[in-house]
Scaffold this active site. Sequence first.
Site, PDB file in Angstrom:
ATOM      1  N   HIS A   1      53.458 -20.725  77.457  1.00 18.68           N
ATOM      2  CA  HIS A   1      53.091 -19.692  76.483  1.00 18.68           C
ATOM      3  C   HIS A   1      54.196 -18.644  76.422  1.00 18.68           C
ATOM      4  CE1 HIS A   1      48.531 -20.785  76.931  1.00 18.68           C
ATOM      5  NE2 HIS A   1      49.278 -21.784  76.540  1.00 18.68           N
ATOM      6  N   THR A   2      54.814 -18.533  75.248  1.00 13.51           N
ATOM      7  CA  THR A   2      55.997 -17.691  75.103  1.00 13.51           C
ATOM      8  C   THR A   2      55.643 -16.323  74.525  1.00 13.51           C
ATOM      9  OG1 THR A   2      57.115 -19.743  74.534  1.00 13.51           O
ATOM     10  CG2 THR A   2      58.378 -17.702  74.249  1.00 13.51           C
TER      11      THR A   2
ATOM     12  N   GLN B   1      46.820 -25.580  75.581  1.00 12.86           N
ATOM     13  CA  GLN B   1      46.857 -26.788  74.752  1.00 12.86           C
ATOM     14  C   GLN B   1      46.171 -26.496  73.405  1.00 12.86           C
ATOM     15  OE1 GLN B   1      45.782 -27.428  78.384  1.00 12.86           O
ATOM     16  NE2 GLN B   1      47.982 -27.266  78.504  1.00 12.86           N
TER      17      GLN B   1
ATOM     18  N   LYS C   1      53.934 -18.565  62.552  1.00 17.03           N
ATOM     19  CA  LYS C   1      55.219 -19.157  62.144  1.00 17.03           C
ATOM     20  C   LYS C   1      55.337 -19.321  60.628  1.00 17.03           C
ATOM     21  CE  LYS C   1      57.384 -21.318  65.565  1.00 17.03           C
ATOM     22  NZ  LYS C   1      57.796 -22.165  66.715  1.00 17.03           N
TER      23      LYS C   1
ATOM     24  N   GLY D   1      56.951 -13.898  63.072  1.00 17.97           N
ATOM     25  CA  GLY D   1      58.123 -13.948  63.952  1.00 17.97           C
ATOM     26  C   GLY D   1      57.659 -14.010  65.394  1.00 17.97           C
TER      27      GLY D   1
HETATM   28  P1  GDP Z   1      51.775 -21.501  72.843  1.00 18.62           P
HETATM   29  O1  GDP Z   1      51.870 -22.629  73.808  1.00 18.62           O
HETATM   30  O2  GDP Z   1      50.659 -21.695  71.867  1.00 18.62           O
HETATM   31  O3  GDP Z   1      51.712 -20.150  73.489  1.00 18.62           O
HETATM   32  O4  GDP Z   1      53.117 -21.541  71.983  1.00 18.62           O
HETATM   33  P2  GDP Z   1      54.597 -21.741  72.567  1.00 18.62           P
HETATM   34  O5  GDP Z   1      55.045 -20.490  73.187  1.00 18.62           O
HETATM   35  O6  GDP Z   1      54.702 -22.987  73.358  1.00 18.62           O
HETATM   36  O7  GDP Z   1      55.383 -22.063  71.221  1.00 18.62           O
HETATM   37  C1  GDP Z   1      55.415 -21.168  70.174  1.00 18.62           C
HETATM   38  C2  GDP Z   1      56.885 -20.840  69.881  1.00 18.62           C
HETATM   39  O8  GDP Z   1      56.980 -20.200  68.631  1.00 18.62           O
HETATM   40  C3  GDP Z   1      57.485 -19.862  70.885  1.00 18.62           C
HETATM   41  O9  GDP Z   1      58.853 -20.099  70.997  1.00 18.62           O
HETATM   42  C4  GDP Z   1      57.229 -18.508  70.225  1.00 18.62           C
HETATM   43  O10 GDP Z   1      58.159 -17.526  70.635  1.00 18.62           O
HETATM   44  C5  GDP Z   1      57.421 -18.858  68.785  1.00 18.62           C
HETATM   45  N1  GDP Z   1      56.615 -18.100  67.813  1.00 18.62           N
HETATM   46  C6  GDP Z   1      55.333 -17.660  67.937  1.00 18.62           C
HETATM   47  N2  GDP Z   1      54.931 -17.093  66.772  1.00 18.62           N
HETATM   48  C7  GDP Z   1      55.968 -17.194  65.922  1.00 18.62           C
HETATM   49  C8  GDP Z   1      56.168 -16.828  64.550  1.00 18.62           C
HETATM   50  O11 GDP Z   1      55.297 -16.309  63.870  1.00 18.62           O
HETATM   51  N3  GDP Z   1      57.388 -17.099  64.001  1.00 18.62           N
HETATM   52  C9  GDP Z   1      58.387 -17.715  64.710  1.00 18.62           C
HETATM   53  N4  GDP Z   1      59.538 -17.944  64.091  1.00 18.62           N
HETATM   54  N5  GDP Z   1      58.237 -18.057  65.989  1.00 18.62           N
HETATM   55  C10 GDP Z   1      57.044 -17.823  66.576  1.00 18.62           C
HETATM   56  P1  IMO Z   2      50.395 -25.193  75.427  1.00 17.60           P
HETATM   57  O1  IMO Z   2      49.309 -24.444  76.175  1.00 17.60           O
HETATM   58  C1  IMO Z   2      51.699 -28.959  73.707  1.00 17.60           C
HETATM   59  C2  IMO Z   2      50.515 -32.611  75.783  1.00 17.60           C
HETATM   60  C3  IMO Z   2      51.622 -33.438  76.423  1.00 17.60           C
HETATM   61  C4  IMO Z   2      51.018 -34.823  76.284  1.00 17.60           C
HETATM   62  C5  IMO Z   2      49.538 -34.576  76.513  1.00 17.60           C
HETATM   63  C6  IMO Z   2      49.068 -34.868  77.937  1.00 17.60           C
HETATM   64  O2  IMO Z   2      51.749 -24.682  75.650  1.00 17.60           O
HETATM   65  O3  IMO Z   2      50.007 -25.316  73.997  1.00 17.60           O
HETATM   66  P2  IMO Z   2      49.342 -33.541  80.212  1.00 17.60           P
HETATM   67  O4  IMO Z   2      50.566 -33.180  80.991  1.00 17.60           O
HETATM   68  O5  IMO Z   2      48.523 -32.373  79.814  1.00 17.60           O
HETATM   69  O6  IMO Z   2      48.524 -34.602  80.868  1.00 17.60           O
HETATM   70  O7  IMO Z   2      49.916 -34.225  78.859  1.00 17.60           O
HETATM   71  O8  IMO Z   2      49.312 -33.221  76.211  1.00 17.60           O
HETATM   72  N1  IMO Z   2      50.480 -31.194  76.209  1.00 17.60           N
HETATM   73  C7  IMO Z   2      50.874 -30.177  75.440  1.00 17.60           C
HETATM   74  N2  IMO Z   2      51.444 -30.182  74.221  1.00 17.60           N
HETATM   75  N3  IMO Z   2      51.414 -27.799  74.317  1.00 17.60           N
HETATM   76  C8  IMO Z   2      50.823 -27.787  75.517  1.00 17.60           C
HETATM   77  O9  IMO Z   2      50.362 -26.658  76.105  1.00 17.60           O
HETATM   78  C9  IMO Z   2      50.575 -29.022  76.159  1.00 17.60           C
HETATM   79  N4  IMO Z   2      50.032 -29.377  77.351  1.00 17.60           N
HETATM   80  C10 IMO Z   2      49.979 -30.702  77.357  1.00 17.60           C
HETATM   81  O10 IMO Z   2      52.826 -33.308  75.738  1.00 17.60           O
HETATM   82  O11 IMO Z   2      51.174 -35.275  74.967  1.00 17.60           O
HETATM   83 MG    MG Z   3      53.295 -23.977  74.541  1.00 19.76          MG
END
Ligand code: GDP
Ligand code: IMO
Ligand code: MG
Length: 405
Positions: A42-43, A222, A329, A396
């Site tokens: 989670h970013t 997830q 996004k 963003g």
């Molecule tokens: P999460 O797992 O649901 O918390 O999402 P992640 O952090 O894995 O992936 C989301 C990515 O998109 C991260 O790199 C965020 O910094 C970025 N992000 C989140 N919201 C936005 C948005 O509105 N616009 C853009 N361009 N990037 C975003």
């Molecule tokens: P966040 O919280 C995206 C995907 C893996 C794989 C499947 C099973 O950042 O959204 P696992 O290791 O959980 O047994 O893998 O689930 N997966 C995710 N894909 N975001 C995630 O978490 C994920 N956590 C697991 O890529 O397809």
């Molecule tokens: Mg993620």
Amino acid sequence: MAENTLILGLQWGDEGKGKIVDNLSESTDIVCRFQGGHNAGHTIKVNGDKTVLHLIPSGILHQNTKCLIGNGVVLALDALQKEIENLKEKKISFSNRFFVSSACTLILPSHISLDKVKDKKESIGTTGRGIGPAYEDKIGRRAIRFCDLGQPEILKKKVQTLVGYHNKLLENLYDHDTHDSDAVFNELMEFKDLYEEYCVDSQEIMFEWINNDFSILFEGAQGTLLDIDHGTYPYVTSSSTTAGGVSTGLGVGPKFINKIIGISKAYTTRVGEGPFPTELFDESGALLAKKGNEFGATTGRPRRCGWLDLVLLKKAIFINSVTDLCITKLDVLDEMEEINVCINYENGSPIYKSFEGWLTKTEGITDFSKLPEKAKIYIQFIEQFVKCNASIISTGPSRNQTIIR
Ligand code: GDP
Ligand code: IMO
Ligand code: MG
């Protein structure tokens, strides 16, 4: 009663949950994780500084917000330790504000080995973090739990039995090296400090928090389409990523959840294997991947990209009783000449409705009225199709690049 909010993903993960949870944590007393483990990434971005959280709830950057890892989470103690250390370097304090449920299932090194060898055969494309095998042991009633660190003698025996079982699988089914159970035990005991500092009876403190009217944010990991029951089985994760997971993963009944915010990207991504009907293999897909910087926050793998699937989104909204939609996004679509959304399926193939792109910068816009007309039309179509208002729109990656309506 204070307002308690659930935030969860409506797609295949990475919808931007971390960013939104961080944004809403400012005005929340407590943030809790209830399922998954360090497969999550989670970013959060604040003033150009990026933090990626895997286990620790995304409220941790707000000093006045408390954070809890609930019993439904599978816990890798080494990963937790590393994450705490990284955050302490950023001057984040943990005392009296960070708690971990005593009932969390522990992930052992042998779970990680099993996950990796199994995935070579099963090709799910897991994150290789031991998540599936740890949940298997939980359901099989043989898991080691965080509370077990309090009774080393008993723990030692449990580790011997469990690692012995893993070794049989590794050796006989997968022709893989085995693990030394004493080494696994000793490694677990190295994390005794984590146990002493953070281990709590989470049922008890949830009861106290709810009864004292603290506002709580439940942070999903997830996404709905990766749910063990409702996702694209077997290409799913091994936990309940949907709304029901909160009740089992924290011991909080459904009536204490007042608001359910479902998050969807303005398009779709997926990491790992499995069906993805609106996936793009052309230039548009490449543009989404590039502009959206679509690489996994945990494994760094490229994410597959495609159009928004409103048929699946509508289903996900129903499964979770979503009350508020959050679209993230939006800015990634700024350079698209044409944007498609799937509105139906015919013979298993998606039927698209096409929109003209707005070809204007939306990045950083914080006021809905300032969005280009064509972007408003796109959002309004989504809202009408899925019958849910988009009360948050993200423009963003940074905390403040958010429209709250
Ligand atoms: P999460 O797992 O649901 O918390 O999402 P992640 O952090 O894995 O992936 C989301 C990515 O998109 C991260 O790199 C965020 O910094 C970025 N992000 C989140 N919201 C936005 C948005 O509105 N616009 C853009 N361009 N990037 C975003
Ligand atoms: P966040 O919280 C995206 C995907 C893996 C794989 C499947 C099973 O950042 O959204 P696992 O290791 O959980 O047994 O893998 O689930 N997966 C995710 N894909 N975001 C995630 O978490 C994920 N956590 C697991 O890529 O397809
Ligand atoms: Mg993620």
